[in-house]
Design a protein around this motif. Structure first.
Motif, PDB file in Angstrom:
ATOM      1  N   SER A 141     -11.781   0.902   0.118  1.00  0.00           N
ATOM      2  CA  SER A 141     -10.831   1.898  -0.337  1.00  0.00           C
ATOM      3  C   SER A 141     -10.027   1.365  -1.343  1.00  0.00           C
ATOM      4  CB  SER A 141      -9.772   2.262   0.797  1.00  0.00           C
ATOM      5  OG  SER A 141      -8.608   2.805   0.428  1.00  0.00           O
ATOM      6  N   LEU A 165      -7.549   2.452  -2.528  1.00  0.00           N
ATOM      7  CA  LEU A 165      -6.125   2.495  -2.561  1.00  0.00           C
ATOM      8  C   LEU A 165      -5.350   0.962  -2.560  1.00  0.00           C
ATOM      9  CD1 LEU A 165      -3.739   4.271  -1.762  1.00  0.00           C
ATOM     10  CD2 LEU A 165      -4.083   3.806   0.369  1.00  0.00           C
ATOM     11  N   HIS A 214     -14.454   4.626  -1.464  1.00  0.00           N
ATOM     12  CA  HIS A 214     -13.538   5.524  -0.648  1.00  0.00           C
ATOM     13  C   HIS A 214     -12.416   5.760  -1.608  1.00  0.00           C
ATOM     14  CE1 HIS A 214     -12.006   7.214   3.191  1.00  0.00           C
ATOM     15  NE2 HIS A 214     -10.979   6.699   2.674  1.00  0.00           N
ATOM     16  N   ASP A 245      -8.923   7.826  -1.568  1.00  0.00           N
ATOM     17  CA  ASP A 245      -7.769   8.421  -0.908  1.00  0.00           C
ATOM     18  C   ASP A 245      -6.798   9.482  -1.580  1.00  0.00           C
ATOM     19  OD1 ASP A 245      -8.279   7.246   1.743  1.00  0.00           O
ATOM     20  OD2 ASP A 245      -8.170   5.326   0.815  1.00  0.00           O
ATOM     21  N   HIS A 249     -11.542  11.320   0.444  1.00  0.00           N
ATOM     22  CA  HIS A 249     -10.780  11.547   1.777  1.00  0.00           C
ATOM     23  C   HIS A 249      -9.470  12.187   1.302  1.00  0.00           C
ATOM     24  CE1 HIS A 249      -8.343   9.479   4.948  1.00  0.00           C
ATOM     25  NE2 HIS A 249      -8.444  10.787   5.271  1.00  0.00           N
ATOM     26  N   MET A 265      -6.269  13.956   1.881  1.00  0.00           N
ATOM     27  CA  MET A 265      -4.965  14.010   2.985  1.00  0.00           C
ATOM     28  C   MET A 265      -4.093  15.169   2.179  1.00  0.00           C
ATOM     29  SD  MET A 265      -4.963  10.036   3.836  1.00  0.00           S
ATOM     30  CE  MET A 265      -5.968   9.676   2.429  1.00  0.00           C
ATOM     31  N   PRO A 287      -2.787   8.343   8.754  1.00  0.00           N
ATOM     32  CA  PRO A 287      -2.849   8.396   7.490  1.00  0.00           C
ATOM     33  C   PRO A 287      -1.611   8.223   6.603  1.00  0.00           C
ATOM     34  CG  PRO A 287      -3.500  10.502   8.417  1.00  0.00           C
ATOM     35  CD  PRO A 287      -3.137   9.647   9.340  1.00  0.00           C
ATOM     36  N   GLY A 288      -1.871   7.825   5.366  1.00  0.00           N
ATOM     37  CA  GLY A 288      -0.827   7.727   4.708  1.00  0.00           C
ATOM     38  C   GLY A 288      -0.597   6.340   3.724  1.00  0.00           C
ATOM     39  N   PHE A 289      -0.943   5.376   4.346  1.00  0.00           N
ATOM     40  CA  PHE A 289      -0.621   4.010   3.705  1.00  0.00           C
ATOM     41  C   PHE A 289      -1.752   3.246   4.201  1.00  0.00           C
ATOM     42  CE2 PHE A 289       3.456   6.434   4.303  1.00  0.00           C
ATOM     43  CZ  PHE A 289       3.729   6.047   2.895  1.00  0.00           C
ATOM     44  N   GLY A 290      -2.071   2.107   3.177  1.00  0.00           N
ATOM     45  CA  GLY A 290      -2.876   1.104   3.493  1.00  0.00           C
ATOM     46  C   GLY A 290      -2.314  -0.067   4.178  1.00  0.00           C
ATOM     47  N   GLY A 291      -2.916  -0.802   4.463  1.00  0.00           N
ATOM     48  CA  GLY A 291      -2.308  -2.170   5.044  1.00  0.00           C
ATOM     49  C   GLY A 291      -1.737  -2.098   6.549  1.00  0.00           C
ATOM     50  N   ASP A 339     -11.520   4.302   9.550  1.00  0.00           N
ATOM     51  CA  ASP A 339     -10.645   3.993   8.161  1.00  0.00           C
ATOM     52  C   ASP A 339      -9.185   3.453   8.755  1.00  0.00           C
ATOM     53  OD1 ASP A 339      -9.359   4.113   5.943  1.00  0.00           O
ATOM     54  OD2 ASP A 339      -9.563   6.319   5.892  1.00  0.00           O
ATOM     55  N   GLY A 340      -8.897   2.522   8.266  1.00  0.00           N
ATOM     56  CA  GLY A 340      -7.536   1.890   8.669  1.00  0.00           C
ATOM     57  C   GLY A 340      -7.631   0.600   9.629  1.00  0.00           C
ATOM     58  N   GLY A 341      -7.179  -0.377   8.965  1.00  0.00           N
ATOM     59  CA  GLY A 341      -7.014  -1.582   9.761  1.00  0.00           C
ATOM     60  C   GLY A 341      -8.359  -2.404   9.932  1.00  0.00           C
ATOM     61  N   GLY A 364      -9.757  -1.368   3.101  1.00  0.00           N
ATOM     62  CA  GLY A 364      -8.885  -1.323   1.901  1.00  0.00           C
ATOM     63  C   GLY A 364      -8.456  -2.633   1.609  1.00  0.00           C
ATOM     64  N   SER A 365      -7.380  -3.100   2.188  1.00  0.00           N
ATOM     65  CA  SER A 365      -6.680  -4.328   1.786  1.00  0.00           C
ATOM     66  C   SER A 365      -7.618  -5.628   2.228  1.00  0.00           C
ATOM     67  CB  SER A 365      -5.517  -4.558   2.495  1.00  0.00           C
ATOM     68  OG  SER A 365      -5.496  -3.893   3.941  1.00  0.00           O
TER      69      SER A 365
HETATM   70  C1  DX5 Z   1      -5.009   5.649   4.777  1.00  0.00           C
HETATM   71  C2  DX5 Z   1      -6.120   5.670   4.015  1.00  0.00           C
HETATM   72  C3  DX5 Z   1      -6.981   4.532   4.034  1.00  0.00           C
HETATM   73  C4  DX5 Z   1      -6.385   3.078   3.665  1.00  0.00           C
HETATM   74  C5  DX5 Z   1      -7.186   2.064   4.612  1.00  0.00           C
HETATM   75  O1  DX5 Z   1      -4.450   6.740   4.945  1.00  0.00           O
HETATM   76  O2  DX5 Z   1      -6.935   6.773   4.408  1.00  0.00           O
HETATM   77  O3  DX5 Z   1      -8.252   4.580   3.369  1.00  0.00           O
HETATM   78  O4  DX5 Z   1      -6.728   2.800   2.085  1.00  0.00           O
HETATM   79  O5  DX5 Z   1      -6.442   0.749   4.096  1.00  0.00           O
HETATM   80  P1  DX5 Z   1      -6.594  -0.476   4.824  1.00  0.00           P
HETATM   81  O6  DX5 Z   1      -8.194  -0.775   5.076  1.00  0.00           O
HETATM   82  O7  DX5 Z   1      -5.806  -1.573   4.201  1.00  0.00           O
HETATM   83  O8  DX5 Z   1      -5.966   0.010   6.397  1.00  0.00           O
END
Ligand code: DX5
Ligand code: ZN
Length: 219
Positions: free
Chosen positions: A6, A8, A31, A33, A64, A66, A139-143, A173-175, A195-196
């Motif tokens: 991702s 992001l 990916h 976002d 993706h 949102m 959904p909304g933020f990475g990390g 998707d996420g963490g 992502g991160s």
């Molecule tokens: C969150 C996004 C994810 C995000 C994942 O809403 O859909 O794609 O970038 O980031 P990580 O892998 O850091 O959780």
């Protein structure tokens, strides 16, 4: 198994280089976002940025969305170069019409479920989907931290796909990182967003290799 980093978590001022770095590191998809500040409390980027990025990489674009009422923007994202278009079931009034629109624009349709949305919500549409996205964070933020309590939902959807003899993919998707990868793959996910975990590494081939090795040992 497909790995979809991702962007992001990347440096947006160097987007083309960042995408090139994951392509060279062995990613399968990119990916992207898209957030509208309505469906989720954050804003990212839209079709014009995707269009600029398209000529910079050969990686397929895993978009993706949102955003509220995604059907309004499917044509724009398809024209910009989206290959897979994922929308949230919670954000669309007419799910069938949205899937139809994605297909008629020549893209692969996918539906995403927020953590509170049960597996069964997607079953009426599953035969027509390329992929189901099970969010493992809000959904909304990475990390954010991975929600292990989403694993029964992944398993339930995998069982339904197998029961119907479909080849629908399950994305998570996420963490996702080198630790959480094991449980998502064990429960039936086969398209991995990170992502991160990918972008914080100076050499992106290291996390991508770890995800692939750990994931493929459970397939
Ligand atoms: C969150 C996004 C994810 C995000 C994942 O809403 O859909 O794609 O970038 O980031 P990580 O892998 O850091 O959780
Ligand atoms: Zn995402």
């Amino acid at each position: 198994m497909l790995i979809s980093p991702s962007i992001l978590a990347s440096d947006f001022s160097r987007l083309a280089d960042e995408v090139k770095s994951i392509e060279n590191a062995g990613a399968d998809l990119v990916h992207i976002d898209v957030m509208d500040g309505m469906f989720v409390p954050n804003l990212t980027l839209g079709a014009p940025v995707i269009k600029c990025l398209k000529s910079k990489t050969a990686l397929p674009f895993d978009v993706h969305l949102m955003i509220e009422e995604p059907v309004r923007y499917i044509e724009d994202f398809a024209a910009a170069g989206a290959d897979i278009i994922t929308f949230h079931i919670e954000a669309a009034k007419d799910i069938d019409a949205t899937v139809n629109k994605i297909i008629s624009c020549g893209c692969k349709p996918a539906i995403s479920l927020k953590p509170a949305t049960p597996a069964e919500a997607v079953f009426p549409y599953i035969d027509r989907l390329y992929m189901v996205l099970v969010m493992t964070v809000e959904p909304g933020f990475g990390g954010q931290s991975f929600m292990a309590d989403m694993m029964p939902k992944v398993k339930e959807i995998r069982e339904e796909i197998n029961r119907r003899g479909l080849d629908t993919h399950i994305q998570v998707d996420g963490g996702i990182d080198g630790n959480t990868i094991t449980q998502v793959v064990k429960n039936g996910a086969d398209v991995i967003v990170a992502g991160s975990y990918v972008f914080k590494a100076a050499d992106r081939s290291v996390p991508i290799k770890t995800l692939r090795e750990k994931g493929e040992s459970y397939e």
